[in-house]
Design a protein around this motif. Structure first.
Motif, short mmCIF file in Angstrom:
data_model
loop_
_atom_site.label_atom_id
_atom_site.label_comp_id
_atom_site.label_asym_id
_atom_site.label_seq_id
_atom_site.Cartn_x
_atom_site.Cartn_y
_atom_site.Cartn_z
N VAL A 53 0.52 -0.19 -5.27
CA VAL A 53 -0.68 0.62 -5.00
C VAL A 53 -1.90 -0.27 -4.82
CG1 VAL A 53 -2.22 2.40 -5.95
CG2 VAL A 53 0.26 2.64 -6.18
N ARG A 54 -2.07 -1.27 -5.68
CA ARG A 54 -3.25 -2.14 -5.62
C ARG A 54 -3.31 -2.94 -4.32
NH1 ARG A 54 -4.37 -5.46 -10.91
NH2 ARG A 54 -6.31 -5.75 -9.81
N GLU A 96 1.42 2.46 1.12
CA GLU A 96 1.60 3.90 1.00
C GLU A 96 2.61 4.24 -0.10
OE1 GLU A 96 1.74 7.10 4.40
OE2 GLU A 96 3.74 6.20 4.17
N GLY A 153 -2.48 -1.75 -1.52
CA GLY A 153 -2.82 -0.82 -0.45
C GLY A 153 -1.64 -0.23 0.31
N ASP A 199 -7.00 -3.64 -3.26
CA ASP A 199 -7.87 -4.29 -4.23
C ASP A 199 -8.04 -5.74 -3.78
OD1 ASP A 199 -8.85 -5.75 -6.43
OD2 ASP A 199 -7.69 -4.62 -7.88
N GLU A 244 0.29 9.11 0.08
CA GLU A 244 -1.07 8.68 -0.25
C GLU A 244 -1.17 7.17 -0.07
OE1 GLU A 244 -3.64 8.94 -4.35
OE2 GLU A 244 -2.20 10.53 -3.99
N ARG A 245 -2.37 6.70 0.18
CA ARG A 245 -2.63 5.26 0.27
C ARG A 245 -4.04 5.02 -0.24
NH1 ARG A 245 -0.64 1.09 3.98
NH2 ARG A 245 0.58 2.73 4.93
N ARG A 246 -4.18 4.00 -1.06
CA ARG A 246 -5.50 3.62 -1.57
C ARG A 246 -5.92 2.32 -0.92
NH1 ARG A 246 -4.46 4.97 -7.95
NH2 ARG A 246 -4.05 7.18 -7.62
N PRO A 247 -7.22 2.07 -0.87
CA PRO A 247 -7.66 0.78 -0.31
C PRO A 247 -7.12 -0.38 -1.14
CG PRO A 247 -9.53 2.26 -0.69
CD PRO A 247 -8.33 2.91 -1.29
#
Length: 160
Positions: free
Chosen positions: A129-130, A134, A132, A147, A142-145
């Motif tokens: 996740v960190r 999916e 970035g 780090d 979901e996808r987070r920017p």
């Protein structure tokens, strides 16, 4: 006056391993581990990556988020259920929460004892996740920017 052994800096207090010993250690480490970026690249390349990804966390953790396409098999169930879910001819890459959790290590050990070729994904779901990539939850993808402390900002890869 301090002796020369005591005056050495903390890094060199214990001498580095001989090059051949270091080479054997690092080769073994690469045979046992994969990093998040390499797993993501192999999965994104399309086609059969040549391995299956196994999420060894609880159902509640799986529901909170997991790698798309991963097989869910909690560590405690590996010995009893791996044969029904996994092909022994296909290498397995295990993951759990992250560096502070050894569930993926325990799952990898159980799989190796059952005759599977296995690697552990360094960083686990946390670093997936960190960095970035999916992930899926029960609500969808979901996808987070990324780090910037774990992935390069504005670059396709870290170059390592």
């Amino acid at each position: 006056m301090k002796s020369s052994a005591v005056s050495l800096n903390p890094v060199l207090r214990v001498a580095p391993a001989a090059p051949a010993v270091a080479a054997a250690h690092f080769a073994a480490s690469l045979a046992l581990h994969a990093d998040v970026s390499d797993v993501a690249a192999a999965l994104d390349a399309g086609g059969d990556p040549g391995f299956v990804v196994l999420d060894s966390r609880s159902t509640e953790s799986w529901d909170q988020g997991h790698i798309p396409g991963a097989v869910h098999l909690p560590t405690a169930l590996v010995a009893g259920q791996a044969g029904q879910l996994l092909d022994r001819a296909v290498p397995v890459v295990t993951y759990c929460w992250g560096p502070g959790c050894n569930g993926a290590t325990r799952a990898a050990l159980a799989l190796a004892r059952l005759g599977y070729q296995v690697k552990e994904m360094l960083g686990g779901f946390e670093y997936w996740v960190r960095e970035g990539f999916e992930f899926e939850t029960w609500e969808g993808r979901e996808r987070r920017p990324a780090d910037p402390l774990t992935a390069p900002a504005g670059a396709a890869d870290c170059g390592c």
